[in-house]
Scaffold this active site. Structure first.
Site, short mmCIF file in Angstrom:
data_model
loop_
_atom_site.label_atom_id
_atom_site.label_comp_id
_atom_site.label_asym_id
_atom_site.label_seq_id
_atom_site.Cartn_x
_atom_site.Cartn_y
_atom_site.Cartn_z
N TYR A 114 -3.38 4.20 2.60
CA TYR A 114 -3.30 3.81 3.97
C TYR A 114 -4.39 4.68 3.76
O TYR A 114 -5.35 4.52 5.43
CB TYR A 114 -1.73 4.71 4.50
CG TYR A 114 -2.02 5.73 6.03
CD1 TYR A 114 -2.30 4.84 6.94
CD2 TYR A 114 -2.56 7.12 6.24
CE1 TYR A 114 -2.02 5.28 7.99
CE2 TYR A 114 -2.55 7.71 6.88
CZ TYR A 114 -3.03 7.00 7.69
OH TYR A 114 -2.54 7.54 9.72
N TYR B 108 0.98 -1.49 -0.40
CA TYR B 108 0.11 -0.24 0.00
C TYR B 108 0.83 1.18 -0.34
O TYR B 108 1.96 1.10 0.62
CB TYR B 108 -0.92 -0.25 1.06
CG TYR B 108 -0.05 0.50 2.55
CD1 TYR B 108 0.40 1.78 3.07
CD2 TYR B 108 0.24 -0.15 3.32
CE1 TYR B 108 -0.22 1.46 4.32
CE2 TYR B 108 0.91 -0.48 4.60
CZ TYR B 108 1.03 0.65 5.11
OH TYR B 108 1.74 1.31 6.08
N CYS B 109 0.09 2.42 -0.09
CA CYS B 109 1.22 3.39 0.15
C CYS B 109 0.16 4.57 0.20
O CYS B 109 -0.77 4.16 0.93
CB CYS B 109 1.54 4.51 -1.90
SG CYS B 109 0.17 4.81 -3.10
N TRP B 110 -0.02 5.85 0.01
CA TRP B 110 -0.86 6.79 0.36
C TRP B 110 -2.49 6.60 0.11
O TRP B 110 -3.12 6.01 0.97
CB TRP B 110 -0.58 8.37 0.85
CG TRP B 110 -1.62 9.08 0.75
CD1 TRP B 110 -2.57 9.95 0.23
CD2 TRP B 110 -1.44 9.81 1.80
NE1 TRP B 110 -2.98 10.67 0.96
CE2 TRP B 110 -2.69 10.58 2.45
CE3 TRP B 110 -0.88 9.20 3.03
CZ2 TRP B 110 -3.12 11.81 3.18
CZ3 TRP B 110 -1.25 9.89 4.25
CH2 TRP B 110 -2.91 11.15 4.23
#
Length: 350
Positions: free
Chosen positions: A124, A95-97
């Site tokens: 996130y 995952y990222c932002w």
């Protein structure tokens, strides 16, 4: 790649993955991240700032081109480093932002290697919304009983004995990395507010709502961290057990519990200075002298008697009458162990 959606916080415990990978920059990861995640950034903080500046001042195309090269370069380093030993059956969640370009690019490469990669939809932010829903929207389903008492009555240590004896506890001071007073800072820096809330959400998710949960009667702030509203409102209406002990026993316990502070008289002196607005100059001077000479027992006695107890009395007067008072003759480990067993033996209110 396989999309992964979190609908409820409990979905986190059902993730059939081997590793959770946060590809955001280290500063983003340090502020907060999914429980158990490791950080393999595809852009470090400086690179992320550089790409952002190019995006705003030059063009989105130039930013994507330069960012893409950096992501590929950093992904290669991760493949040759932390991921080099992973076998073909390894299954990560990435995952990222917000589940966009950074995690998408990283996941594509891992997918091409041959791993079964899951990509967190919404990134996130989708996880953070679940934490906020639990701790801000509430209500929490847990049955709390507060352990209260003046400073130095070994409330945290009693919680630990309750847990050892089979009780269910929520240790807010441990989660916040602070012992809850002017002298409560520890050697480690407190987690950021979001990280504190992540720790708290994870701890609450492990609790059985059908069992009593013992919690120390904290204020709404623990150091610089704020107790989220869903938990705070539950604490404000929870029944309370009040612990008391003789002043010499409390002073002796504080000297043991805060031994890390007595090893640094200069730091202790700086913390005494924070009490200056509340006490006469002469009293502050006496406390400084006691710290300089290392007379910790007398200093602890004075701080409890002249600073903490008067404030606790005012706070207790505004609180509901405790459902039970437990007067301990001393604060030895044996006495605290017996107190825990007494509380768990049917004395706890429903």
């Amino acid at each position: 790649m396989i999309p992964c959606t979190l609908s409820t916080y409990s979905d986190l415990t059902d993730l059939a993955v081997d590793t959770i990978i946060d590809v955001r920059a280290p500063s983003e990861f340090a502020e907060d991240h999914l429980p158990g995640a490791i950080n393999l950034p595809v852009l470090d903080d400086a690179e992320r700032a550089k790409v952002g500046t190019i995006y705003k001042q030059d063009s989105p195309f130039s930013a994507r081109k330069i960012g893409g090269a950096l992501v590929a370069q950093n992904t290669a380093a991760h493949l040759q480093g932390p991921l080099a030993g992973k076998g073909g059956d390894w299954q990560p969640l990435v995952y990222c932002w917000r589940g966009g370009q950074r995690s998408g690019a990283f996941t594509t490469i891992l997918d091409q290697v041959g791993w079964r990669v899951r990509l967190l939809s919404g990134g996130y932010r989708s996880y953070r919304s679940l934490v906020s829903k639990m701790l801000y929207d509430g209500p929490l389903p847990h049955q709390l009983i507060l352990v209260s008492g003046g400073t130095g009555t070994a409330k945290t240590r009693l919680l630990q004995h309750l847990e050892t004896a089979g009780g269910q506890i929520l240790d807010l001071e441990a989660l916040a990395g602070h012992r809850g007073s002017i002298f409560g800072a520890t050697a480690s820096e407190q987690p950021k507010q979001k990280m504190f809330e992540s720790r708290l959400a994870a701890a609450c998710a492990q609790l059985d709502p059908n069992k009593v949960t013992w919690v120390e009667a904290e204020s709404s702030k623990i150091g610089d961290r704020v107790v989220p509203p869903a938990l705070w409102s539950r604490m404000c209406t929870a029944p309370r057990i009040e612990i008391s002990a003789p002043l010499p026993a409390r002073a002796d316990f504080l000297c043991r519990a805060y031994e890390d502070l007595t090893d640094d008289p200069a730091q202790f002196g700086a913390q005494i200075e924070q009490l200056r607005p509340y006490h006469p100059v002469e009293l502050i001077g006496q406390w400084h002298d006691l710290a300089k000479t290392g007379d910790w027992q007398t200093l602890a006695t004075g701080l409890v008697r002249d600073h903490y107890d008067p404030r606790y009395a005012k706070s207790a007067a505004r609180s509901a009458t405790p459902v039970r008072r437990l007067e301990l003759p001393d604060l030895s480990e044996t006495t605290l162990q017996q107190a825990a067993q007494t509380l768990l033996s049917g004395a706890a209110p429903a």
